[in-house]
Design a protein around this motif. Structure first.
Motif, mmCIF file in Angstrom:
data_model
loop_
_atom_site.group_PDB
_atom_site.id
_atom_site.type_symbol
_atom_site.label_atom_id
_atom_site.label_comp_id
_atom_site.label_asym_id
_atom_site.label_seq_id
_atom_site.Cartn_x
_atom_site.Cartn_y
_atom_site.Cartn_z
ATOM 1 N N GLY A 12 0.820 -1.210 0.000
ATOM 2 C CA GLY A 12 0.000 0.000 0.000
ATOM 3 C C GLY A 12 0.849 1.253 0.000
ATOM 4 N N ILE A 13 1.890 1.271 0.838
ATOM 5 C CA ILE A 13 2.740 2.459 0.933
ATOM 6 C C ILE A 13 3.517 2.668 -0.360
ATOM 7 N N LEU A 14 4.056 1.583 -0.911
ATOM 8 C CA LEU A 14 4.936 1.719 -2.069
ATOM 9 C C LEU A 14 4.184 2.115 -3.331
ATOM 10 N N SER A 15 2.909 1.736 -3.423
ATOM 11 C CA SER A 15 2.227 1.914 -4.702
ATOM 12 C C SER A 15 0.949 2.731 -4.594
ATOM 13 N N GLY A 16 0.600 3.161 -3.387
ATOM 14 C CA GLY A 16 -0.666 3.857 -3.241
ATOM 15 C C GLY A 16 -1.822 2.986 -3.702
ATOM 16 N N GLY A 17 -1.740 1.698 -3.468
ATOM 17 C CA GLY A 17 -2.838 0.792 -3.793
ATOM 18 C C GLY A 17 -2.806 0.271 -5.228
ATOM 19 N N ARG A 18 -1.775 0.646 -6.019
ATOM 20 C CA ARG A 18 -1.738 0.203 -7.415
ATOM 21 C C ARG A 18 -1.164 -1.194 -7.578
ATOM 22 N N TRP A 19 -0.375 -1.639 -6.605
ATOM 23 C CA TRP A 19 0.199 -2.971 -6.703
ATOM 24 C C TRP A 19 -0.663 -3.947 -5.917
ATOM 25 N N THR A 20 -0.461 -5.231 -6.190
ATOM 26 C CA THR A 20 -1.220 -6.233 -5.459
ATOM 27 C C THR A 20 -0.292 -7.309 -4.927
#
Lengths: 812, 343
Positions: free
Chosen positions: A634-642
């Motif tokens: 969540g921190i690294l991608s702002g929710g864009r990664w899974t």
């Protein structure tokens, strides 16, 4: 640069301060003194002694029993040195004294014979490297006299740190110039005992034969073929010299700065090196074939046996001093052994040359050979004091070895030196230094350093002396001299206005900070490990590594952290949670820099919480690592990664157990990291160790700006909970079940929570009972029962039909 | 039916339920209590809600809300009881001796060197600096030549450099970031560049082959040596305390001129409460940006001037915490790292 306090004083017309005052003064001018050594203290207690009688030891072939006169009544000393002789003078450490190394001298019995004291070698006294026999003393000596006084070593040695830009300070005269208020004007040349003074500074007027290419005098010739690498070469022929040990005063000078006396001619050249900073070399002219010196580039592969008894092979990029056939010296670095001055030498050719600094530097690097001469040449030797230096050396040799000068000085000068005239604007001085200086102030600051200042209105012209010609070539170099001489501490420290930076923060710092905060909040300690790896652990290879374990740059962070975990467990630390944010390296394209990536990694071992008397804490498990992974994602991608369970096909497992592992997938579908349980074989762990959890994720190269949360109105209406006990078949991941519930639960389904998972004998094979709680809530009204029932019915229908999920207690 | 009756019934039901929860002696018994009161179909709270149909429409939301509150309270009581029954030790629920140790959680922490970097950055931020970074593997151009250090000058040797196969190197200082920033960014520039640098040193108490460095660079019109001194003295007094003495000594770096070493003398209180001073401690190198560096970056060195500085957060951490050996920073013994956890 080692400096003798006495020698330094001898170079100044004014009285210089105490060693400590000098150290303070030099430090304030930019040249800190690393060490001040009182040489007489080191030799305290050691005296001069004369051996009166030498007898064989009755019970030992190698030992002798001596009667030693050291001021008092003679004492008996057992000695193992081969060179002890009756009526010889040697240093003597009486009972109760200590050697410089700290060894205390006691009365002992050696094979039955009493020994009261010790006759010493140079090595034992820290005066040289000769340990082959006793140090032999000569000259007018008195038994019992302190050795330091007899050797002129009642002196203080200062080790001055000289910066790479100031080769002029690599000599006593250079230091003296910086030291005294009148500077250059107060320099004197110490008188040489037995010298006639004829050849010192006035030697520059001695008749010389000058040419830009070749000079030949009485069958001795000097030719410079490589004028680009050697701008000047002086040669002076001395005949009738008698090679012998130098007089005591000269030996003392050299010893005081840590040098080793060799013979009068070599010592004379070394003395001039340390006094004037001018490296010199003395050839045994009889061994120079063709009696000719040729300064040229070496032919590739040409061999030379150098003074240090090594066989070396020269390349065609190295400058060599040759005779008519072969190299006799590596220019500016080291002489050859075959033309070395030896006891049989009667005819000497003195060399004083000026070589290109860059050439000397690359030669000595290629040969791996640094000498006092190369150290000075590669920094820059004064082009204006060459005649004075060779004259000084000649005077010394005549005074200590006799002989005479034959013929005029041979001066081959392909490129004469001319002083630079550097313009200096007072306005520029003020802009750089922040305070104004007047022309006469500037002149008063620069002239003692040897600069000649021509004062104009706003512009001065400064003539730079040869010894500063390397580091002072531009206006700004003079500005520094002004500031340094004025004194840095004399400048004000008023904080003025400033414009803030127009350059924005690099976004990765904020991201790293957020990752640190998250992991610290998760109870993990930050570690730092060096980015090195051994072969097999990295792609990018280091050319000159310190050790084979550190010969590559890491391509992953985890191996380093795993090593730190093992280290901690070995030391009995049972709960170890470490993370690191660091750089990893991969090979770049041909000729390009390696690709760098910033990553975060962690290793976790131990319990989920500290032990407490109320209950045992469970060991860390897969749900702890999954939580950390998801929060990091969540921190690294702002929710864009899974985060997905399992490893992608074909990717290495990096030591993680394929059964308990997750992968981090970015918006493009690429794997950015992994986390899970480390396989047991991966680590060297004590038998009591628990499971080890690990993760490693690449930070995005161009981080997303942190997203700003959008306010959601707080609910004002009651929500309704519905619990469902699902019977989930083994092939349906819970995540897909939850996704389907979310999809079909309708707009009012706000929260979904798994609160129990159960497997039991009463359930069909592979089926799990998963209890979920659905929370429904509408923003604008209290939900009617029927609405909720409808939503739940849709969910259960979909689960049943699409994922074959059953329901427990459906009969209810 | 009177309108208040369902609410009163609810209150009674809650009391009864709470009592049943409290007396449940096993997890199984507790589950029975849950089903009895909160079961969806047969549960007594649900049953009571179903009876709401008889209520006046305006009463329904009130009673519904009350019923949900009862449900929540019973649920949390059940959860709490569940936790207690899950314990093996019977003393847990009996807080008669409050001197027993509390329950703790694991604490994490930043590496001591990171903490020093954080504090240094915080001070320079107030002086207008922003953060920049550059690669750790560098070219000879950025590490030496663009910084006015010709490769054939001995100054290129002083920091024994680790070279990579293929001709590049590991940066021996953070100064290449100066050049990269000057090439890329608009003026004025005031940047800090923290980062790892590499030297060919063996590990000992005062050397490691990799260590942190913090570079600073300010370039604008009108920046002078006085600004350099003022900025760094201000920094030192904020970091080490207002009584700190700061000394500037001439030195040599190829990329600054004039160059300086900066020393501080810290004031501290002895155990007896008396004021004492440390020795002079060397903390950084600094200087006015050499015009050759600005020229190499395409900046008009007649118009713009600047200062630069570089310090070692690792060394500063040694001094600050009284750590005797740099190698401790790389050992990462958790008993060492825990000493610097800020609670």
């Amino acid at each position: 640069m080692n400096v003798s306090h006495r020698w330094l004083q001898a170079c100044c017309a004014e009285t210089i301060g105490s060693p400590h005052e000098i150290a303070e003064h030099l430090a304030a001018r930019g040249f800190p003194v690393e060490e001040i050594q009182d040489l007489s203290l080191r030799l305290g207690g050691i005296v001069v002694a004369q051996v009166q009688e030498v007898r064989a030891h009755p019970d030992a072939d190698r030992l002798r029993v001596c009667s030693v006169e050291a001021g008092g009544s003679p004492v008996q000393v057992v000695c193992g040195a081969p060179n002890v002789e009756p009526s010889g003078w040697y240093p003597f450490a009486p009972v109760g004294s200590s050697l410089p190394g700290g060894t205390e001298i006691r009365k002992v019995k050696l094979r039955g014979q009493t020994s009261e004291g010790m006759l010493c070698s140079e090595r034992e006294l820290g005066l040289g490297n000769d340990a082959g026999g006793l140090m032999v003393l000569s000259g007018p000596l008195k038994a019992g006299e302190p050795l330091a006084e007899a050797l002129g070593l009642d002196d203080v040695r200062l080790s001055v740190e000289v910066t790479a830009n100031r080769p002029d300070l690599l000599s006593h005269r250079g230091i003296a110039r910086e030291l005294t208020p009148k500077g250059h004007a107060s320099l004197t040349l110490p008188e040489i005992p037995g010298g006639n003074g004829r050849f010192d500074q006035t030697f520059s007027e001695h008749p010389a034969q000058v040419d830009e290419h070749e000079v030949s005098v009485d069958g001795v010739s000097i030719r410079v073929d490589a004028g680009d690498l050697c701008s000047r070469y002086l040669g002076l022929r001395l005949t009738g010299v008698r090679i012998q040990p130098s007089p005591q005063w000269l030996q003392s000078r050299l010893r005081a700065i840590g040098g080793r006396p060799i013979n009068n001619v070599v010592d004379a050249t070394n003395y001039v090196l340390y006094e004037c900073g001018q490296p010199l070399h003395a050839f045994d002219l009889a061994s120079i074939r063709g009696r000719s010196i040729v300064v040229r580039r070496a032919v590739a592969g040409e061999p030379i046996h150098t003074l240090d008894r090594e066989d070396r092979v020269l390349s065609d990029r190295m400058l060599a001093i040759c005779d008519s056939e072969r190299p006799v010296a590596v220019a500016g670095v080291m002489g050859g052994a075959e033309s070395e001055v030896s006891e049989s030498t009667e005819e000497v050719l003195l060399e004083c040359a000026l070589f290109e600094p860059g050439s000397i530097r690359s030669t000595r690097r290629a040969l791996g050979l640094s000498t006092d001469a190369s150290y000075r040449f590669e920094r820059g030797v004064d082009p204006e004091s060459m005649r004075a230096a060779i004259g000084r050396a000649a005077e010394l040799i005549l005074a200590t070895a006799g002989g005479r000068i034959e013929g005029p000085l041979m001066d081959v000068c392909p490129r004469p030196f001319a002083r630079a005239q550097v313009p200096l604007r007072l306005g520029r001085v003020e802009r750089l230094l922040g305070i104004p200086f007047e022309a006469r102030e500037v002149a008063a600051l620069l002239e003692p350093l040897g600069f000649l200042v021509d004062q104009g209105e706003d512009m001065l012209t400064v003539e730079v002396p040869g010894f500063r010609s390397y580091d002072v070539t531009r206006e700004v170099d003079l500005v520094e001299e002004i500031a340094r001489t004025y004194g840095y501490d004399a400048f004000p420290e008023t904080l003025g206005t400033f414009r803030p930076s127009a350059s924005p923060d690099h976004p990765l710092f904020r991201l790293e900070d957020a990752v640190r905060d998250e992991l610290v909040a998760s109870g993990i300690l930050e570690a730092q490990t060096p980015a090195f790896a051994s072969e097999g652990e990295g792609e990018v290879e280091i050319l000159n590594p310190v050790s084979t374990e550190e010969a590559f740059l890491r391509s992953r962070l985890l191996p380093g952290l795993q090593g730190r975990l093992e280290y901690n467990l070995r030391r009995g630390n049972r709960d170890v949670r470490l993370f690191e944010i660091g750089t990893v390296f991969r090979l770049g394209g041909r000729g390009e820099l390696p690709q760098e990536e910033t990553r975060v990694a962690a290793v976790l071992h131990g319990h989920a919480a500290p032990a407490h008397w109320t209950r045992l804490s469970p060991p860390l498990d897969v749900w702890d690592i999954k939580g950390i992974l998801n929060r990091l994602v969540g921190i690294l991608s702002g929710g864009r990664w899974t985060l997905a369970p399992g490893l992608a096909e074909g990717l290495p497992s990096d030591g993680l157990d394929r059964g308990s592992v997750f992968r981090v997938i970015d918006e493009e579908g690429a794997v950015r990291g992994v986390g899970g349980r480390l396989e047991e074989g991966e680590l060297d762990l004590p038998p009591w160790a628990l499971e080890v959890w690990a993760l490693e994720i690449a930070l995005p190269g161009e981080p997303h700006l942190p997203t700003v949360p959008n306010f959601q109105p707080l609910p004002v209406h009651q929500g309704v909970d519905r619990d469902l006990a699902l019977l989930v078949p083994g092939d349906a991941p819970v995540e897909s079940v939850l996704a389907l519930i979310r999809e079909r639960g309708g707009g009012e389904l706000r929260d979904l929570e798994v609160f129990d998972v159960y497997r039991g004998p009463e359930l069909p094979q592979g089926v799990r009972s998963v209890a979920v709680r659905l929370r429904f809530r509408a923003l604008d009204r209290t939900l009617r029962d029927q609405e909720v029932e409808d939503a739940v019915r849709e969910v259960t229908r979909a689960l049943e039909e699409e994922l074959s999920v059953g329901f427990r207690g459906k009969h209810e | 039916m009177e309108s208040g009756a369902p609410i009163e019934d609810l209150d009674a039901l809650e009391r009864e339920g709470l009592a049943a929860v409290g007396s449940a002696g096993t997890i199984e018994a507790l589950e029975q209590v849950r089903v009895e009161f909160l079961g969806r179909k047969e549960g007594r709270v649900s049953g009571l809600l179903r009876g709401m149909g008889a209520l006046a429409p305006e009463e329904r939301p009130k009673v519904g809300a009350a019923a949900n509150r009862v449900k929540e309270r019973l649920l949390s009581a059940i959860e709490a009881r569940e936790a207690v029954l899950g314990q093996t030790d019977e003393t847990v629920a009996e807080p008669e001796d409050l001197t027993l140790p509390q329950r703790n959680r694991w604490v994490g922490g930043r590496h001591p060197v990171t903490q020093v970097v954080d504090d240094l950055i915080a001070i320079f931020r107030t002086l207008g600096f922003t953060l920049a970074r550059g690669p750790e593997a560098e070219t000879e151009w950025y590490n030496f030549e663009a910084l006015n250090t010709p490769l054939d000058h001995p100054a290129a040797d002083e920091q024994d450099t680790l070279y990579l196969k293929g001709g590049n190197l590991l940066r021996s200082h953070t100064s290449p970031v100066q050049v990269r920033t000057l090439e890329r960014e608009e003026l004025p520039i005031r940047i800090l560049a923290p980062g790892t640098v590499y030297r060919r040193d063996s590990y000992d108490a005062t050397h490691t082959p990799a260590f942190m460095q913090l570079e600073g660079l300010a370039v604008d019109e009108g920046i002078s040596f006085v600004d350099l001194k003022a900025t760094l003295a201000e920094f030192a007094r904020r970091f080490w305390g207002s009584g700190t003495r700061v000394r500037f000594r001439p030195s040599f770096f190829p990329f600054t001129e004039p160059s300086a070493e900066v020393d501080v003398k810290r004031v501290y209180r002895t155990e007896d409460g008396e004021e004492a001073e440390t020795d002079w401690i060397e903390i950084m190198g600094a200087g006015m940006v050499d015009p050759a560096v600005l020229d190499a970056c395409g900046i008009d060195s007649e118009r713009y001037t600047g200062f630069a500085f570089g310090m070692g957060p690792g060394r500063i951490a040694l001094l600050r915490y009284g750590i005797p050996d740099l190698r401790l920073f790389f050992e990462n013994d958790v008993r060492f790292l825990e000493q610097f956890v800020r609670s």
